[in-house]
Design an enzyme around this catalytic site. Structure first.
Site, PDB file in Angstrom:
ATOM      1  N   ASP A 137       0.799  -1.225   0.000  1.00  0.00           N
ATOM      2  CA  ASP A 137       0.000   0.000   0.000  1.00  0.00           C
ATOM      3  C   ASP A 137       0.836   1.282   0.000  1.00  0.00           C
ATOM      4  O   ASP A 137       0.344   2.323   0.385  1.00  0.00           O
ATOM      5  CB  ASP A 137      -0.942  -0.023   1.215  1.00  0.00           C
ATOM      6  CG  ASP A 137      -2.054   1.012   1.115  1.00  0.00           C
ATOM      7  OD1 ASP A 137      -2.453   1.336  -0.012  1.00  0.00           O
ATOM      8  OD2 ASP A 137      -2.506   1.500   2.156  1.00  0.00           O
ATOM      9  N   CYS A 191     -21.828 -10.325  -5.352  1.00  0.00           N
ATOM     10  CA  CYS A 191     -22.661  -9.346  -4.648  1.00  0.00           C
ATOM     11  C   CYS A 191     -24.144  -9.526  -4.943  1.00  0.00           C
ATOM     12  O   CYS A 191     -24.991  -9.146  -4.129  1.00  0.00           O
ATOM     13  CB  CYS A 191     -22.245  -7.924  -5.044  1.00  0.00           C
ATOM     14  SG  CYS A 191     -20.636  -7.411  -4.398  1.00  0.00           S
ATOM     15  N   CYS A 194     -27.590  -7.347  -3.789  1.00  0.00           N
ATOM     16  CA  CYS A 194     -27.380  -6.646  -2.510  1.00  0.00           C
ATOM     17  C   CYS A 194     -26.818  -5.245  -2.748  1.00  0.00           C
ATOM     18  O   CYS A 194     -25.898  -5.044  -3.543  1.00  0.00           O
ATOM     19  CB  CYS A 194     -26.422  -7.441  -1.636  1.00  0.00           C
ATOM     20  SG  CYS A 194     -26.047  -6.657  -0.046  1.00  0.00           S
ATOM     21  N   CYS A 217     -16.167  10.614   0.194  1.00  0.00           N
ATOM     22  CA  CYS A 217     -15.924   9.475   1.086  1.00  0.00           C
ATOM     23  C   CYS A 217     -15.314   9.955   2.403  1.00  0.00           C
ATOM     24  O   CYS A 217     -14.319  10.692   2.410  1.00  0.00           O
ATOM     25  CB  CYS A 217     -14.984   8.484   0.397  1.00  0.00           C
ATOM     26  SG  CYS A 217     -14.479   7.111   1.449  1.00  0.00           S
ATOM     27  N   CYS A 244     -13.774   5.375   7.887  1.00  0.00           N
ATOM     28  CA  CYS A 244     -15.187   5.017   7.990  1.00  0.00           C
ATOM     29  C   CYS A 244     -15.319   3.551   7.622  1.00  0.00           C
ATOM     30  O   CYS A 244     -14.805   3.124   6.587  1.00  0.00           O
ATOM     31  CB  CYS A 244     -16.029   5.887   7.068  1.00  0.00           C
ATOM     32  SG  CYS A 244     -17.798   5.487   7.062  1.00  0.00           S
ATOM     33  N   CYS A 251     -21.586  -5.634   5.162  1.00  0.00           N
ATOM     34  CA  CYS A 251     -21.516  -6.654   4.118  1.00  0.00           C
ATOM     35  C   CYS A 251     -21.929  -8.032   4.655  1.00  0.00           C
ATOM     36  O   CYS A 251     -21.352  -8.518   5.630  1.00  0.00           O
ATOM     37  CB  CYS A 251     -20.101  -6.737   3.549  1.00  0.00           C
ATOM     38  SG  CYS A 251     -19.942  -7.978   2.246  1.00  0.00           S
TER      39      CYS A 251
END
Length: 351
Positions: A137, A191, A194, A217, A244, A251
């Site tokens: 990252d 997914c 959903c 965001c 957040c 999920c």
């Protein structure tokens, strides 16, 4: 040679498990041909906000083969940090701070990189001519598309990676290597119909499924965004002061979430729900001391306290007025602006 490589891959899987990773997947560096196009569209629309580094190194980020042309395989690894409590509970307590789960423990960059280096050293011992590069990252590497191509999971409608046997809560690490390893089958989306992650977003940061506008965001606003946040968005941030987790937490695939193995990711008691009044008193030295070894430290005291002031303004608690008033003359303009905004918001409670 193929038998040797097949045996090497099986041994590699065992070694990564021993190192602490929950799952491994392998893809070719050229396995994500569409990411350059998708990234360009994202940047051209301005959805990256102030994250100029995305535009500056797009040629590498959008094409892993350009980052290191000699690489023949990308080994993607997942390491869970699954919480043992509901991250949404803290949102019901407006006088305390909500901090993203991944930042409540030890900085994952340091922990994951050490594990990657261990696996990399092992690979070189098995194949002495091998070369490796490890990434966590901090380089122009599109980890999520590569992880999807390697079969670890898929990018959900919230654009985060999730897996059928991992859930939402896991870090990614990448090892680029000159060793040609058998790739895994890519994952596809599960997914279905959903939309839980889209529906819960406090700021409507998803213009469409599988699209994120970072400028709205809360994770971006509290971590990457410099200076004052648009007033329209401040009131929607609630008590979230660093990141957040809403779209991750709801999920349904989290019922299969892998258990966190490393205790260094366990929540520090002082970061689970710290009082806003206490955080508002932090000067630079106090901030650095409190968040030593935490990823929170990288945003600096000013941006952090700015976020705290917004949260105080959203608390509706007049008892926090004294704490935010002390920030009204802060040397940092964004902190002072946030404090004045919070004071006005709290005064409305008295009326």
């Amino acid at each position: 040679m193929n038998k040797r490589r097949d045996g090497l891959k099986a041994a590699l899987i065992a070694e990564t498990r021993e190192a602490g990773f929950a799952k491994l997947g392998i893809c070719r560096p050229d396995a994500v041909p569409r990411i350059a196009e998708r990234l360009a569209a994202f940047v051209d629309a301005g959805m990256h906000g102030q994250m100029g580094w995305m535009a500056e190194r797009m040629h590498w980020r959008g094409d892993p083969t350009a980052l290191w042309p000699e690489a023949r395989s990308v080994i993607m690894l997942a390491e869970p940090y699954t919480p043992d409590h509901d991250p949404l509970d803290v949102l019901e307590r407006p006088d305390v701070a909500a901090i993203s789960i991944y930042a409540q423990g030890r900085d994952y960059h340091d922990v994951v990189k050490k594990r990657l280096k261990r696996v990399g050293r092992w690979l070189i011992e098995q194949v002495p001519e091998a070369q490796i590069k490890v990434f966590v990252d901090t380089a122009p590497v599109m980890e999520k598309p590569l992880a999807e191509a390697a079969g670890l999971g898929w990018q959900g409608k919230h654009t985060n990676l999730l897996g059928r046997d991992l859930g939402s809560w896991f870090f990614l690490g990448a090892i680029f290597t000159t060793v040609a390893l058998e790739p895994d089958a890519p994952e596809i989306s599960h997914c279905g119909s959903c939309t839980a992650c889209l529906d819960i977003c406090p700021t409507d940061a998803f213009p469409a499924p599988y699209q994120l506008d970072a400028r709205r965001c809360i994770s971006y606003l509290t971590i990457e965004h410099k200076g004052p946040v648009d007033e329209e968005l401040r009131a929607l941030m609630g008590n979230r002061i660093y990141g957040c987790d809403d779209c991750l937490a709801v999920c349904p695939w989290n019922k299969f979430a892998a258990t966190a193995r490393d205790q260094r990711y366990a929540t520090r008691e002082d970061l689970m729900a710290p009082p806003l009044a206490e955080l508002a008193t932090l000067d630079d030295a106090g901030f650095r001391a409190r968040f030593s070894g935490s990823p929170i430290k990288r945003i600096g005291r000013d941006r952090f306290v700015r976020n705290v002031a917004y949260a105080i303004g959203n608390s509706g608690n007049p008892a926090l007025m004294a704490a935010v008033k002390r920030l009204a003359n802060d040397p940092d303009p964004a902190v002072a602006d946030a404090a004045h905004w919070a004071i006005l918001r709290l005064k409305e409670v008295f009326q």
